[in-house]
Design a protein around this motif. Structure first.
Motif, PDB file in Angstrom:
ATOM      1  N   HIS A 184     -24.572  28.271  18.166  1.00 29.62           N
ATOM      2  CA  HIS A 184     -24.354  28.552  16.744  1.00 29.62           C
ATOM      3  C   HIS A 184     -23.006  27.954  16.355  1.00 29.62           C
ATOM      4  O   HIS A 184     -22.210  27.573  17.213  1.00 29.62           O
ATOM      5  CB  HIS A 184     -24.382  30.067  16.464  1.00 29.62           C
ATOM      6  CG  HIS A 184     -23.397  30.834  17.294  1.00 29.62           C
ATOM      7  ND1 HIS A 184     -23.696  31.287  18.563  1.00 29.62           N
ATOM      8  CD2 HIS A 184     -22.109  31.191  17.066  1.00 29.62           C
ATOM      9  CE1 HIS A 184     -22.648  31.916  19.064  1.00 29.62           C
ATOM     10  NE2 HIS A 184     -21.660  31.859  18.187  1.00 29.62           N
ATOM     11  N   ASN A 193     -14.889  36.818  18.162  1.00 31.94           N
ATOM     12  CA  ASN A 193     -16.093  37.596  18.435  1.00 31.94           C
ATOM     13  C   ASN A 193     -15.842  38.586  19.564  1.00 31.94           C
ATOM     14  O   ASN A 193     -14.965  38.400  20.388  1.00 31.94           O
ATOM     15  CB  ASN A 193     -17.258  36.674  18.782  1.00 31.94           C
ATOM     16  CG  ASN A 193     -16.930  35.728  19.921  1.00 31.94           C
ATOM     17  OD1 ASN A 193     -16.318  34.698  19.688  1.00 31.94           O
ATOM     18  ND2 ASN A 193     -17.279  36.087  21.123  1.00 31.94           N
ATOM     19  N   HIS A 237     -20.529  26.891  19.314  1.00 33.46           N
ATOM     20  CA  HIS A 237     -20.446  27.910  20.363  1.00 33.46           C
ATOM     21  C   HIS A 237     -21.743  27.910  21.153  1.00 33.46           C
ATOM     22  O   HIS A 237     -22.828  27.788  20.577  1.00 33.46           O
ATOM     23  CB  HIS A 237     -20.263  29.308  19.773  1.00 33.46           C
ATOM     24  CG  HIS A 237     -18.849  29.652  19.429  1.00 33.46           C
ATOM     25  ND1 HIS A 237     -18.498  30.863  18.899  1.00 33.46           N
ATOM     26  CD2 HIS A 237     -17.693  28.947  19.565  1.00 33.46           C
ATOM     27  CE1 HIS A 237     -17.181  30.894  18.705  1.00 33.46           C
ATOM     28  NE2 HIS A 237     -16.679  29.729  19.096  1.00 33.46           N
TER      29      HIS A 237
END
Ligand SMILES: [Zn+2]
Length: 82
Positions: free
Chosen positions: A74, A81, A13
């Motif tokens: 990450h 999320n 990501h």
């Protein structure tokens, strides 16, 4: 959650900064490792970011495991999320 050093072609990501006017908040975007530019600093990577409307290439992206810091990468969370 994986803590392995990143390698070329791995999916990650990228935390895209929001727009300055606040219209678009920061967002986690799909990205792929394109290079490890400095093997002495393997957690700073080059990525291609798959934005919904186009690709973005970034040559030097630092790691941040919190997912809260714009301009960092990450490993993808297991759950969606916010
Ligand atoms: Zn994420």
């Amino acid at each position: 959650m994986s803590r392995e050093e990143p390698t070329v072609s791995r999916d990650v990501h990228y935390v895209a900064p929001g727009s300055a006017d606040g219209k678009h908040p920061p967002a986690h975007r799909a990205a792929k490792v394109t290079a490890i530019p400095d093997l002495n600093d393997p957690w700073t990577i080059s990525v291609v970011v798959f934005n919904p409307t186009g690709l973005h290439f970034n040559l030097s992206v630092p790691y941040d495991e919190t997912g809260q810091k714009p301009g960092t990468w990450h490993y993808p969370e297991r759950k969606p999320n916010a």
